[in-house]
Design a protein around this motif. Sequence first.
Motif, PDB file in Angstrom:
ATOM      1  N   ALA A   1      38.993 -25.148   8.126  1.00 43.70           N
ATOM      2  CA  ALA A   1      37.580 -25.070   8.497  1.00 43.70           C
ATOM      3  C   ALA A   1      37.367 -25.590   9.918  1.00 43.70           C
ATOM      4  N   ILE A   2      38.097 -26.633  10.297  1.00 44.69           N
ATOM      5  CA  ILE A   2      37.971 -27.182  11.649  1.00 44.69           C
ATOM      6  C   ILE A   2      38.460 -26.174  12.676  1.00 44.69           C
ATOM      7  N   GLU A   3      39.598 -25.558  12.422  1.00 44.48           N
ATOM      8  CA  GLU A   3      40.118 -24.552  13.363  1.00 44.48           C
ATOM      9  C   GLU A   3      39.140 -23.388  13.513  1.00 44.48           C
ATOM     10  N   ALA A   4      38.517 -22.963  12.425  1.00 40.87           N
ATOM     11  CA  ALA A   4      37.528 -21.880  12.498  1.00 40.87           C
ATOM     12  C   ALA A   4      36.325 -22.311  13.335  1.00 40.87           C
ATOM     13  N   LEU A   5      35.870 -23.552  13.149  1.00 40.33           N
ATOM     14  CA  LEU A   5      34.746 -24.066  13.934  1.00 40.33           C
ATOM     15  C   LEU A   5      35.113 -24.128  15.411  1.00 40.33           C
ATOM     16  N   LEU A   6      36.308 -24.615  15.720  1.00 40.58           N
ATOM     17  CA  LEU A   6      36.744 -24.709  17.118  1.00 40.58           C
ATOM     18  C   LEU A   6      36.899 -23.332  17.746  1.00 40.58           C
ATOM     19  N   ASP A   7      37.466 -22.385  17.016  1.00 39.92           N
ATOM     20  CA  ASP A   7      37.593 -21.024  17.531  1.00 39.92           C
ATOM     21  C   ASP A   7      36.224 -20.436  17.837  1.00 39.92           C
ATOM     22  N   HIS A   8      35.274 -20.662  16.937  1.00 37.12           N
ATOM     23  CA  HIS A   8      33.913 -20.138  17.127  1.00 37.12           C
ATOM     24  C   HIS A   8      33.240 -20.811  18.331  1.00 37.12           C
ATOM     25  N   ALA A   9      33.433 -22.123  18.460  1.00 32.59           N
ATOM     26  CA  ALA A   9      32.773 -22.870  19.529  1.00 32.59           C
ATOM     27  C   ALA A   9      33.375 -22.611  20.906  1.00 32.59           C
ATOM     28  N   PHE A  10      34.701 -22.499  20.995  1.00 32.39           N
ATOM     29  CA  PHE A  10      35.368 -22.447  22.291  1.00 32.39           C
ATOM     30  C   PHE A  10      36.093 -21.142  22.591  1.00 32.39           C
ATOM     31  N   GLY A  11      36.425 -20.381  21.562  1.00 31.04           N
ATOM     32  CA  GLY A  11      37.178 -19.152  21.773  1.00 31.04           C
ATOM     33  C   GLY A  11      38.613 -19.436  22.173  1.00 31.04           C
TER      34      GLY A  11
ATOM     35  N   LEU B   1      39.548 -38.498  22.990  1.00 33.57           N
ATOM     36  CA  LEU B   1      38.569 -37.847  22.128  1.00 33.57           C
ATOM     37  C   LEU B   1      38.443 -36.379  22.485  1.00 33.57           C
ATOM     38  N   GLY B   2      38.553 -35.529  21.487  1.00 33.23           N
ATOM     39  CA  GLY B   2      38.308 -34.111  21.675  1.00 33.23           C
ATOM     40  C   GLY B   2      39.325 -33.265  20.945  1.00 33.23           C
ATOM     41  N   PRO B   3      38.938 -32.086  20.584  1.00 34.43           N
ATOM     42  CA  PRO B   3      37.667 -31.456  20.887  1.00 34.43           C
ATOM     43  C   PRO B   3      36.540 -31.923  19.969  1.00 34.43           C
ATOM     44  N   LEU B   4      35.338 -31.780  20.483  1.00 32.24           N
ATOM     45  CA  LEU B   4      34.104 -32.024  19.752  1.00 32.24           C
ATOM     46  C   LEU B   4      33.408 -30.681  19.619  1.00 32.24           C
ATOM     47  N   ALA B   5      33.086 -30.300  18.398  1.00 35.52           N
ATOM     48  CA  ALA B   5      32.389 -29.030  18.171  1.00 35.52           C
ATOM     49  C   ALA B   5      31.348 -29.217  17.078  1.00 35.52           C
ATOM     50  N   VAL B   6      30.199 -28.581  17.276  1.00 38.27           N
ATOM     51  CA  VAL B   6      29.103 -28.650  16.318  1.00 38.27           C
ATOM     52  C   VAL B   6      28.495 -27.257  16.195  1.00 38.27           C
ATOM     53  N   GLU B   7      28.209 -26.850  14.962  1.00 38.96           N
ATOM     54  CA  GLU B   7      27.535 -25.572  14.739  1.00 38.96           C
ATOM     55  C   GLU B   7      26.189 -25.574  15.458  1.00 38.96           C
ATOM     56  N   ALA B   8      25.827 -24.441  16.057  1.00 44.81           N
ATOM     57  CA  ALA B   8      24.619 -24.346  16.875  1.00 44.81           C
ATOM     58  C   ALA B   8      23.357 -24.746  16.121  1.00 44.81           C
ATOM     59  N   ASP B   9      23.263 -24.422  14.855  1.00 40.31           N
ATOM     60  CA  ASP B   9      22.023 -24.682  14.126  1.00 40.31           C
ATOM     61  C   ASP B   9      21.789 -26.150  13.792  1.00 40.31           C
ATOM     62  N   VAL B  10      22.759 -27.026  14.025  1.00 39.06           N
ATOM     63  CA  VAL B  10      22.547 -28.460  13.773  1.00 39.06           C
ATOM     64  C   VAL B  10      22.669 -29.310  15.038  1.00 39.06           C
ATOM     65  N   ARG B  11      22.903 -28.678  16.184  1.00 40.40           N
ATOM     66  CA  ARG B  11      23.044 -29.434  17.433  1.00 40.40           C
ATOM     67  C   ARG B  11      21.783 -30.211  17.776  1.00 40.40           C
ATOM     68  N   LYS B  12      20.639 -29.634  17.524  1.00 39.53           N
ATOM     69  CA  LYS B  12      19.376 -30.277  17.909  1.00 39.53           C
ATOM     70  C   LYS B  12      19.094 -31.544  17.115  1.00 39.53           C
ATOM     71  N   HIS B  13      19.859 -31.803  16.090  1.00 33.95           N
ATOM     72  CA  HIS B  13      19.655 -32.979  15.259  1.00 33.95           C
ATOM     73  C   HIS B  13      20.542 -34.158  15.686  1.00 33.95           C
ATOM     74  N   GLY B  14      21.254 -34.039  16.804  1.00 33.08           N
ATOM     75  CA  GLY B  14      22.080 -35.135  17.289  1.00 33.08           C
ATOM     76  C   GLY B  14      23.419 -35.278  16.587  1.00 33.08           C
ATOM     77  N   THR B  15      23.864 -34.220  15.961  1.00 33.36           N
ATOM     78  CA  THR B  15      25.114 -34.276  15.202  1.00 33.36           C
ATOM     79  C   THR B  15      26.300 -34.622  16.090  1.00 33.36           C
ATOM     80  N   GLY B  16      26.373 -34.032  17.274  1.00 32.27           N
ATOM     81  CA  GLY B  16      27.479 -34.318  18.183  1.00 32.27           C
ATOM     82  C   GLY B  16      27.528 -35.788  18.562  1.00 32.27           C
ATOM     83  N   GLY B  17      26.378 -36.356  18.869  1.00 39.94           N
ATOM     84  CA  GLY B  17      26.319 -37.759  19.214  1.00 39.94           C
ATOM     85  C   GLY B  17      26.730 -38.668  18.069  1.00 39.94           C
ATOM     86  N   LEU B  18      26.312 -38.319  16.864  1.00 43.72           N
ATOM     87  CA  LEU B  18      26.709 -39.104  15.692  1.00 43.72           C
ATOM     88  C   LEU B  18      28.219 -39.052  15.493  1.00 43.72           C
TER      89      LEU B  18
END
Length: 164
Positions: free
Chosen positions: A23-33, A83-100
């Motif tokens: 799931a993490i690899e899929a998220l990273l692929d989606h976020a960064f290509g 630290l890195g990579p850091l990736a967050v799905e677009a629909d939850v970025r506005k909630h400060g998920t990356g910072g948390l």
Amino acid sequence: MIAQPSAEPALRFSFEQPQDAEAIEALLDHAFGPGRFTKVSERVREIAEFRPDLSVCAWDGARLVGSVRMWKAHVAGAPVIFLGPLAVEADVRKHGTGGLLVQRAAAAAEAAGFPVVLLVGDEPYFGRFGFTAAPAKDVRLPGPVDQRRVLARGAQALLGALTA
């Protein structure tokens, strides 16, 4: 019909487990290509030791919505965490998920005896979490990088090259 504003998700945070990797690899692929493998941060990860016990995942139910990975390396013989990579799905970025995620991972590193965390990123974003370029200005990474984007937290100054 009028769209309702999205509610803040009730996130659950956990340290990375082996079963999370796909799931993490899929998220990273989606976020960064595929370009994510050409960055200097990837060169660091090639020589560093992965620390899943410090890497944090954010879950909205059974859905992975964010991840930050942590790596043990050395600068002039002193252990640091990269630290890195850091990736967050677009629909939850506005909630400060990356910072948390950043805050939880950096706190885990400190609790594990690693007071220095390094990353390559934007100081206006990561500065909110205590990262600055000044202490890392002399850190040399294994590849070309804009030195102003090499940031550190928890150090007066780091001198030398990053190694495994």
